[in-house]
Design a protein around this motif. Structure first.
Motif, PDB file in Angstrom:
ATOM      1  N   LEU A 150       0.825  -1.202   0.000  1.00 32.50           N
ATOM      2  CA  LEU A 150       0.000   0.000   0.000  1.00 32.50           C
ATOM      3  C   LEU A 150       0.864   1.258   0.000  1.00 32.50           C
ATOM      4  O   LEU A 150       1.915   1.300   0.642  1.00 32.50           O
ATOM      5  N   THR A 151       0.399   2.271  -0.688  1.00 29.27           N
ATOM      6  CA  THR A 151       1.009   3.597  -0.616  1.00 29.27           C
ATOM      7  C   THR A 151      -0.035   4.557  -0.058  1.00 29.27           C
ATOM      8  O   THR A 151      -1.244   4.342  -0.234  1.00 29.27           O
ATOM      9  N   VAL A 152       0.423   5.600   0.607  1.00 30.19           N
ATOM     10  CA  VAL A 152      -0.481   6.546   1.256  1.00 30.19           C
ATOM     11  C   VAL A 152      -0.747   7.733   0.329  1.00 30.19           C
ATOM     12  O   VAL A 152       0.202   8.350  -0.179  1.00 30.19           O
ATOM     13  N   GLN A 153      -2.015   8.033   0.118  1.00 32.42           N
ATOM     14  CA  GLN A 153      -2.357   9.187  -0.714  1.00 32.42           C
ATOM     15  C   GLN A 153      -1.912  10.473  -0.020  1.00 32.42           C
ATOM     16  O   GLN A 153      -2.106  10.638   1.192  1.00 32.42           O
ATOM     17  N   ASP A 154      -1.313  11.386  -0.807  1.00 31.48           N
ATOM     18  CA  ASP A 154      -0.855  12.651  -0.239  1.00 31.48           C
ATOM     19  C   ASP A 154      -2.012  13.365   0.452  1.00 31.48           C
ATOM     20  O   ASP A 154      -3.124  13.426  -0.075  1.00 31.48           O
ATOM     21  N   LEU A 155      -1.736  13.896   1.639  1.00 29.70           N
ATOM     22  CA  LEU A 155      -2.799  14.499   2.441  1.00 29.70           C
ATOM     23  C   LEU A 155      -3.424  15.707   1.751  1.00 29.70           C
ATOM     24  O   LEU A 155      -4.633  15.937   1.860  1.00 29.70           O
ATOM     25  N   ARG A 156      -2.617  16.474   1.041  1.00 32.45           N
ATOM     26  CA  ARG A 156      -3.161  17.631   0.310  1.00 32.45           C
ATOM     27  C   ARG A 156      -4.144  17.173  -0.771  1.00 32.45           C
ATOM     28  O   ARG A 156      -5.184  17.806  -0.983  1.00 32.45           O
ATOM     29  N   THR A 157      -3.811  16.082  -1.437  1.00 32.76           N
ATOM     30  CA  THR A 157      -4.706  15.545  -2.463  1.00 32.76           C
ATOM     31  C   THR A 157      -6.015  15.089  -1.845  1.00 32.76           C
ATOM     32  O   THR A 157      -7.106  15.395  -2.351  1.00 32.76           O
ATOM     33  N   THR A 158      -5.907  14.369  -0.727  1.00 32.44           N
ATOM     34  CA  THR A 158      -7.107  13.882  -0.036  1.00 32.44           C
ATOM     35  C   THR A 158      -8.026  15.033   0.359  1.00 32.44           C
ATOM     36  O   THR A 158      -9.224  15.035   0.040  1.00 32.44           O
ATOM     37  N   ASN A 159      -7.466  16.032   1.032  1.00 27.33           N
ATOM     38  CA  ASN A 159      -8.285  17.131   1.540  1.00 27.33           C
ATOM     39  C   ASN A 159      -8.814  18.014   0.414  1.00 27.33           C
ATOM     40  O   ASN A 159      -9.913  18.570   0.516  1.00 27.33           O
ATOM     41  N   SER A 160      -8.040  18.158  -0.657  1.00 25.40           N
ATOM     42  CA  SER A 160      -8.499  18.959  -1.795  1.00 25.40           C
ATOM     43  C   SER A 160      -9.707  18.300  -2.462  1.00 25.40           C
ATOM     44  O   SER A 160     -10.709  18.971  -2.776  1.00 25.40           O
ATOM     45  N   LEU A 161      -9.643  16.988  -2.676  1.00 23.53           N
ATOM     46  CA  LEU A 161     -10.757  16.273  -3.310  1.00 23.53           C
ATOM     47  C   LEU A 161     -12.000  16.282  -2.413  1.00 23.53           C
ATOM     48  O   LEU A 161     -13.128  16.427  -2.896  1.00 23.53           O
ATOM     49  N   LEU A 162     -11.778  16.134  -1.118  1.00 21.90           N
ATOM     50  CA  LEU A 162     -12.917  16.174  -0.191  1.00 21.90           C
ATOM     51  C   LEU A 162     -13.537  17.563  -0.154  1.00 21.90           C
ATOM     52  O   LEU A 162     -14.768  17.707  -0.106  1.00 21.90           O
ATOM     53  N   HIS A 163     -12.701  18.592  -0.166  1.00 19.02           N
ATOM     54  CA  HIS A 163     -13.193  19.974  -0.145  1.00 19.02           C
ATOM     55  C   HIS A 163     -14.049  20.268  -1.377  1.00 19.02           C
ATOM     56  O   HIS A 163     -15.113  20.895  -1.270  1.00 19.02           O
ATOM     57  N   LYS A 164     -13.615  19.792  -2.540  1.00 19.27           N
ATOM     58  CA  LYS A 164     -14.382  20.004  -3.774  1.00 19.27           C
ATOM     59  C   LYS A 164     -15.739  19.309  -3.705  1.00 19.27           C
ATOM     60  O   LYS A 164     -16.717  19.772  -4.306  1.00 19.27           O
ATOM     61  N   ALA A 165     -15.800  18.200  -2.963  1.00 15.46           N
ATOM     62  CA  ALA A 165     -17.054  17.453  -2.823  1.00 15.46           C
ATOM     63  C   ALA A 165     -17.894  17.952  -1.656  1.00 15.46           C
ATOM     64  O   ALA A 165     -18.971  17.406  -1.381  1.00 15.46           O
ATOM     65  N   GLY A 166     -17.405  18.989  -0.941  1.00 14.71           N
ATOM     66  CA  GLY A 166     -18.156  19.547   0.185  1.00 14.71           C
ATOM     67  C   GLY A 166     -18.118  18.684   1.427  1.00 14.71           C
ATOM     68  O   GLY A 166     -19.057  18.699   2.234  1.00 14.71           O
ATOM     69  N   LEU A 180     -16.861   7.889  -0.869  1.00 12.45           N
ATOM     70  CA  LEU A 180     -15.537   8.400  -0.511  1.00 12.45           C
ATOM     71  C   LEU A 180     -14.443   7.765  -1.368  1.00 12.45           C
ATOM     72  O   LEU A 180     -13.504   8.439  -1.803  1.00 12.45           O
ATOM     73  N   GLU A 181     -14.561   6.472  -1.625  1.00  9.96           N
ATOM     74  CA  GLU A 181     -13.563   5.802  -2.461  1.00  9.96           C
ATOM     75  C   GLU A 181     -13.590   6.343  -3.887  1.00  9.96           C
ATOM     76  O   GLU A 181     -12.544   6.490  -4.528  1.00  9.96           O
ATOM     77  N   LYS A 182     -14.801   6.658  -4.383  1.00  9.54           N
ATOM     78  CA  LYS A 182     -14.905   7.226  -5.732  1.00  9.54           C
ATOM     79  C   LYS A 182     -14.336   8.640  -5.778  1.00  9.54           C
ATOM     80  O   LYS A 182     -13.617   9.000  -6.709  1.00  9.54           O
ATOM     81  N   ILE A 183     -14.671   9.436  -4.777  1.00  5.22           N
ATOM     82  CA  ILE A 183     -14.200  10.831  -4.737  1.00  5.22           C
ATOM     83  C   ILE A 183     -12.678  10.887  -4.663  1.00  5.22           C
ATOM     84  O   ILE A 183     -12.037  11.699  -5.342  1.00  5.22           O
ATOM     85  N   LEU A 184     -12.091  10.003  -3.852  1.00  5.78           N
ATOM     86  CA  LEU A 184     -10.648  10.040  -3.619  1.00  5.78           C
ATOM     87  C   LEU A 184      -9.867   9.192  -4.614  1.00  5.78           C
ATOM     88  O   LEU A 184      -8.647   9.338  -4.726  1.00  5.78           O
ATOM     89  N   GLY A 185     -10.543   8.289  -5.312  1.00  2.00           N
ATOM     90  CA  GLY A 185      -9.858   7.445  -6.273  1.00  2.00           C
ATOM     91  C   GLY A 185      -8.936   6.433  -5.628  1.00  2.00           C
ATOM     92  O   GLY A 185      -7.844   6.162  -6.137  1.00  2.00           O
ATOM     93  N   VAL A 186      -9.335   5.899  -4.468  1.00  2.00           N
ATOM     94  CA  VAL A 186      -8.518   4.921  -3.751  1.00  2.00           C
ATOM     95  C   VAL A 186      -9.324   3.655  -3.505  1.00  2.00           C
ATOM     96  O   VAL A 186     -10.554   3.660  -3.605  1.00  2.00           O
ATOM     97  N   ASP A 187      -8.620   2.584  -3.194  1.00  3.57           N
ATOM     98  CA  ASP A 187      -9.316   1.335  -2.876  1.00  3.57           C
ATOM     99  C   ASP A 187      -9.173   0.953  -1.405  1.00  3.57           C
ATOM    100  O   ASP A 187      -9.649  -0.092  -0.987  1.00  3.57           O
ATOM    101  N   ASN A 188      -8.501   1.810  -0.631  1.00  6.99           N
ATOM    102  CA  ASN A 188      -8.373   1.586   0.813  1.00  6.99           C
ATOM    103  C   ASN A 188      -8.577   2.909   1.555  1.00  6.99           C
ATOM    104  O   ASN A 188      -8.110   3.957   1.100  1.00  6.99           O
ATOM    105  N   ILE A 189      -9.267   2.838   2.676  1.00  9.19           N
ATOM    106  CA  ILE A 189      -9.540   4.044   3.476  1.00  9.19           C
ATOM    107  C   ILE A 189      -9.385   3.699   4.958  1.00  9.19           C
ATOM    108  O   ILE A 189      -9.815   2.631   5.408  1.00  9.19           O
ATOM    109  N   VAL A 190      -8.750   4.605   5.705  1.00 11.69           N
ATOM    110  CA  VAL A 190      -8.709   4.479   7.158  1.00 11.69           C
ATOM    111  C   VAL A 190      -9.514   5.640   7.735  1.00 11.69           C
ATOM    112  O   VAL A 190      -9.314   6.798   7.377  1.00 11.69           O
TER     113      VAL A 190
END
Length: 284
Positions: A150-166, A180-190
């Motif tokens: 697993l690799t960790v999604q950059d925090l700025r990317t995560t928060n930017s995508l979430l912010h755009k989705a409100g 959330l998985e669709k918005i962030l484009g990931v297959d794992n979430i903590v």
């Protein structure tokens, strides 16, 4: 019938004993999927609902089992409810067809904002939610070799995508993992949440000092003692940390932990403890 004074006193004492026994009665705890904890008396359970009453009330309240994650009974027994998507008691998917999906990055894990909520006032702290999210993100980066591949999604990317989705710490718990998985484009979430209450205590420290005088005949002793007491106020933090992991919308790990020590930063140790015991973590 004439009521004597001793009999009246006995009635008052019996009433007080009954009242004390009722007030000291242990309660059941219903832990909802949104992390709300209801202290109550469970009256009846079925495949679809749980009926309970609140302390001091006789009204029966019905709660759908799809909203319940766990029940801790006063007897010490616990019952966990299956919250996986295919479970009969799970919440139906509320995925919105208007969700904008990011490009899927496989074997990538995202850290959601971590609600940091005062359990008494139900008020959340935005600053602490961001701090907790950043703390967990850094823990994952530090242990990147332990969570491979697993690799960790950059925090700025995560928060930017979430912010755009409100989406932020206030409503992230209300958003389906599928979305959330669709918005962030990931297959794992903590996903985690920190709930706390604050208590205070006072400790007193006494210092003694004295002067001794001896008379000329060496028989009579006079002592003058001075005693000083200092009171110190101590603040205690009682945390409950909720920790969940998802893979392809399936919940693969769900744990709750309370720190052993009531320290201000006690929740951080619990996050580390739960992370190291999660299924993505491999000891090297």
């Amino acid at each position: 019938m004439k009521i004597t004074k001793p009999f009246l006193v006995l009635l008052v004492l019996l009433s007080a004993c009954v009242s004390f026994a009722q007030s000291g009665k242990k309660l059941d705890k219903i832990i909802k999927r949104d992390y709300q904890i209801i202290e109550c008396t469970v009256l009846k359970m079925s495949d679809k609902t749980v009926e309970y009453s609140l302390p001091g009330e006789t009204v029966q309240i019905s709660l759908d089992v799809s909203q319940i994650a766990k029940i801790d009974f006063a007897s010490g027994r616990s019952q966990t409810f299956d919250t996986s998507p295919n479970a009969t008691n799970s919440v139906q998917s509320t995925s919105s067809p208007n969700i904008v999906s990011a490009e899927k990055q496989h074997n990538t894990i995202a850290v959601l904002p971590i609600p940091y909520v005062n359990a008494d006032s139900q008020q959340g702290s935005e600053d602490m939610a961001k701090f907790a999210q950043n703390d967990l993100y850094n823990k994952l980066l530090d242990k990147s070799s332990n969570i491979f591949p697993l690799t960790v999604q950059d925090l700025r990317t995560t928060n930017s995508l979430l912010h755009k989705a409100g989406i932020d710490h206030n409503n992230v718990d209300e958003t389906p993992i599928e979305d959330l998985e669709k918005i962030l484009g990931v297959d794992n979430i903590v996903a985690a949440k920190v709930s706390y209450t604050i208590g205070t205590g006072t400790t007193a420290t006494t210092y003694d000092s004295g002067n001794t005088k001896v008379s000329n005949n060496n028989k009579k002793v006079t002592t003058s003692d001075i005693s000083t007491t200092t009171a110190n106020n101590q603040t205690y933090y009682y945390y409950t940390v909720y920790f969940d992991m998802y893979r392809n919308t399936d919940k693969i790990y769900s744990q709750t932990r309370k720190p052993l020590l009531a320290l201000k930063d006690g929740w951080m140790d619990s996050i580390s403890y739960l992370l190291k015991r999660s299924p993505i973590y491999v000891k090297k």
